[in-house]
Design a protein around this motif. Sequence first.
Motif, PDB file in Angstrom:
ATOM      1  N   SER A   1       0.839  -1.191   0.000  1.00 28.25           N
ATOM      2  CA  SER A   1       0.000   0.000   0.000  1.00 28.25           C
ATOM      3  C   SER A   1       0.878   1.247   0.000  1.00 28.25           C
ATOM      4  CB  SER A   1      -0.932   0.015   1.215  1.00 28.25           C
ATOM      5  OG  SER A   1      -0.206   0.186   2.415  1.00 28.25           O
TER       6      SER A   1
ATOM      7  N   PHE B   1      -3.935   1.691   5.238  1.00 25.82           N
ATOM      8  CA  PHE B   1      -4.621   0.926   4.204  1.00 25.82           C
ATOM      9  C   PHE B   1      -5.941   0.333   4.676  1.00 25.82           C
ATOM     10  CE2 PHE B   1      -2.646  -2.280   6.748  1.00 25.82           C
ATOM     11  CZ  PHE B   1      -3.470  -3.388   6.638  1.00 25.82           C
TER      12      PHE B   1
ATOM     13  N   PRO C   1      -9.473  -0.880   5.314  1.00 24.85           N
ATOM     14  CA  PRO C   1     -10.650  -0.504   4.524  1.00 24.85           C
ATOM     15  C   PRO C   1     -11.703   0.260   5.312  1.00 24.85           C
ATOM     16  CG  PRO C   1     -10.641  -2.870   4.967  1.00 24.85           C
ATOM     17  CD  PRO C   1      -9.311  -2.350   5.397  1.00 24.85           C
TER      18      PRO C   1
ATOM     19  N   SER D   1      -8.972   2.157  -2.680  1.00 30.98           N
ATOM     20  CA  SER D   1      -8.055   1.683  -1.650  1.00 30.98           C
ATOM     21  C   SER D   1      -6.651   2.219  -1.875  1.00 30.98           C
ATOM     22  CB  SER D   1      -8.024   0.146  -1.649  1.00 30.98           C
ATOM     23  OG  SER D   1      -7.098  -0.356  -0.721  1.00 30.98           O
TER      24      SER D   1
ATOM     25  N   THR E   1      -4.225   0.189  -1.046  1.00 30.32           N
ATOM     26  CA  THR E   1      -3.531  -1.059  -1.345  1.00 30.32           C
ATOM     27  C   THR E   1      -3.411  -1.245  -2.854  1.00 30.32           C
ATOM     28  OG1 THR E   1      -4.341  -2.092   0.678  1.00 30.32           O
ATOM     29  CG2 THR E   1      -3.601  -3.561  -1.073  1.00 30.32           C
TER      30      THR E   1
ATOM     31  N   ASN F   1     -11.037  -7.020  -1.700  1.00 33.31           N
ATOM     32  CA  ASN F   1     -11.938  -5.904  -1.947  1.00 33.31           C
ATOM     33  C   ASN F   1     -12.557  -6.048  -3.328  1.00 33.31           C
ATOM     34  OD1 ASN F   1     -12.127  -2.987  -3.386  1.00 33.31           O
ATOM     35  ND2 ASN F   1     -12.669  -2.778  -1.237  1.00 33.31           N
TER      36      ASN F   1
ATOM     37  N   SER G   1     -15.295  -5.357   1.586  1.00 31.82           N
ATOM     38  CA  SER G   1     -13.911  -5.680   1.940  1.00 31.82           C
ATOM     39  C   SER G   1     -13.896  -6.707   3.053  1.00 31.82           C
ATOM     40  CB  SER G   1     -13.147  -4.438   2.416  1.00 31.82           C
ATOM     41  OG  SER G   1     -13.102  -3.448   1.419  1.00 31.82           O
TER      42      SER G   1
END
Length: 848
Positions: free
Chosen positions: A109, A122, A124, A141, A143, A433, A463
């Motif tokens: 990330s 990172f 969610p 995101s 990530t 995700n 997520s």
Amino acid sequence: MARFFNRRSSSARALLALSASTLALVAQPAAAQDEADNQNTESSQPAVAGGEIIVTAQFREQNLQDTPLAITAVNAATMEAKSQTDLAQVADQAPNVQIRPQTAAYGPSVTASIRGIGQNDFNPAYEPGVGIYIDDIYYPSLTGAIFDTLDLDRVEILRGPQGTLSGRNSIGGAIKMYSKMPNGTNSGFVEGSYGSRNKISVRAAADFALTDKIFARISGVAKRQDGYIDQLDFGCVYPAGGSATFVNSDTGVTMPVNPAGGEPARVFNDSCRVAKLGGVNYQAGRAILRFEPSDKFDFTIIGDYTDDDRTGAGQVLQATRTKSSPNVATPSGLPFDNRFICGKWCNFQVDGQAAGVFVGGIPGANGLALAAVEDSNRTKYRGWGVSGQANLELSDTVQVTSITGYREFDTHFTADGDLSPARTGFGINNLSNWSFSQELRANWEATDTVFVTVGGYYFEQGSVYDSIQDLRYIPPYPLQFRQPDHINADAKAVFANIGWEIVPDLNLNAGVRYTKETKDQNYFRYNLDGTINGFLDPVGVAYGAGYEGPDTNDSDGDGDTTEIVKALTGSVAKYKGDKVDWRVALDYRINEQFLVYASVATGFKGGGSNPRPFNAFQLLSFDPETLTAYEVGVKSDLFDRRLRLNVSAFQNEYKSIQQSVSPCPLPPELSAYATPSACRINGGDARIRGLEAEMNAEPVDGLRLDGAISYLDFKYTYVVPGTGILPTDPGTGMPKWKASAGIQYDIDLASAGSLTPRVDVAYQDETFSGFDGTGVNRLAQYLPSFTTVNARLTWRNEERDLSVALEVTNLTDEYYFYSVFDQRNNNGGRIVAPARPREWALTVKKEF
């Protein structure tokens, strides 16, 4: 890995994204350039000295110099000339913009910030403060957000809140990447590179016509490189009863591992090296199909896939704070201290934690057997997406646009909290995700001077963050638990925007957007055997998951059996919010050389609930952040358009800032539950002021100059009492000063082609990176300032379809850091991620 959303349902959404786009009466989202511009080849030059860059920030095609926004627009030729192969490198040379890879604790990330506003976590449960878009599809995101610049037409970086133009979570700004669109030109390129540490990279793209109405473009990249941080086996380097030395396999010289005032050599005896961290193993591909049955309608479908499977982030242990705790010592009893500092380019990371027995702590903890946990040191990310974009022209003045997208990714990574055989902390992380979005908008050219856009937007995502955490530094009890938390969120919005030429050369642009969003976070805290963890969730153990009611069994031991208690496992935190954002911008073209503008805009970042509670009392919610930004700017093209200079100044009124604090700000009667903690709260308000300037010039034919400089000043205007936040805190994770400059010169060699040397220099001031500790004892942490130099020498043949380039990045071998993860307050260490050392590469490219 447990999954708490229906994969069949997510696949159905992907099919819906494709079918809805195919059937919709929609508009190709304002393409970056007209068809001639889209045929821009990789050998074209950056747009200066009379060139044009077309952007679409205000829902229609506009010249960059006619747009009343602070925008950095970079085309493919500029990215190639500057050796920029991913999004973070592009951001490096934009004023008041920063994208940085994180340490291994946060996996693959990034931290992303614009004008001092963004996000570095990172998880969610948190929303990014910088909106990232891939062909107008929102990427939700941090990530996997360091995207390769594979076959891009351009990147637009919009600074300042984009609440009306881009929507939620673009409170700091937005970054938009646009792919090269197919035109049926039967053209393309193949590129290969070889360089430092066995770097091998291959890129290719092809554009071709299937029929006279259907065009396709496919592109791909594969790159591999050995890592630059040596991961050593501590027991091999320090054999029992042996000397603490290593043999440099390059020189054959025997040296101490951590000599006073020095560092280990870069290459160790292979028998002691476990891996080389910070490696590259990345493959990605994209396919685009464009259908143009008539001049009134076109449809484009885009699919992409990314596979990133590499050794973990390159990081080293820089400092420790020794605390007496047998629970974090190595299996042989060594305390965690500075003996485990390996050097600038190595660490003693292990791939797990040994079993043990917890010593001391609360009743039930002393003598508790702790299982071993282990995993590989690799980081894996796999993601894909599909989107449909089309365009229907209903009349000469009305066009309808629909953009439908589906994206999905899965990632797996581990993190050793101390980079040593000590047992402070170890995490095994899995994050999945999926997201679906649909935007529908209509553009109406009401008169020759009025341009109106209205539309609606829907976004949905799910997520699962499923991790195993082994945290043995907590004084009262050990924490070995699994947390398969899952989050579902959605957002709906309607918006309108108007562009009005009030009188010739005087324009008003105004917009409004209403957003309504929800988020549900589901919490679970299990032991490794699947039972509820009693240290984190005694109520859940006593009454079962999801319980909320009287504590008849006195689960907390306070003698009160009538109080209402709540199980952490099975709890659901619900967030609902809505917000109206607006923007007003006025610009005036004084003459062909100067445009001046002023704007006021708002934006917000969504709220939520603390994703890392250590007990049910820490299920604290946090509200959205909001921002009101005031900006003035000048855009100029001078000296017969040989000099382009854009300058902007801004002031942000930043409210309800979301911040992590420890301990949790609980009422006095709950102070026993305030630590350990990692709580997110709204900590206060701030004022952010800044200046930015960007320059492009061609003083004489063939000589190109570019540069940028920015200044940022953050000051709290209010802090919430009792949180530990002080009005004098630095507050932002961006440098106060940032600057970059580049120069290149095209040397004409006649029939031998051309030779183009280029040099780029970038400077970044020291950067506040957070606190270690709490209250008056906390220590402010800073990443030091640095200056980097990149150089490139490119030869092109006379036909300009063949090029050979030698590039060197970090020419001066500057030692600086991408990011830091400091856990010295929790029996851990200060872990830093050094940037890549000096690297070279030779690249050959053939266009056809």
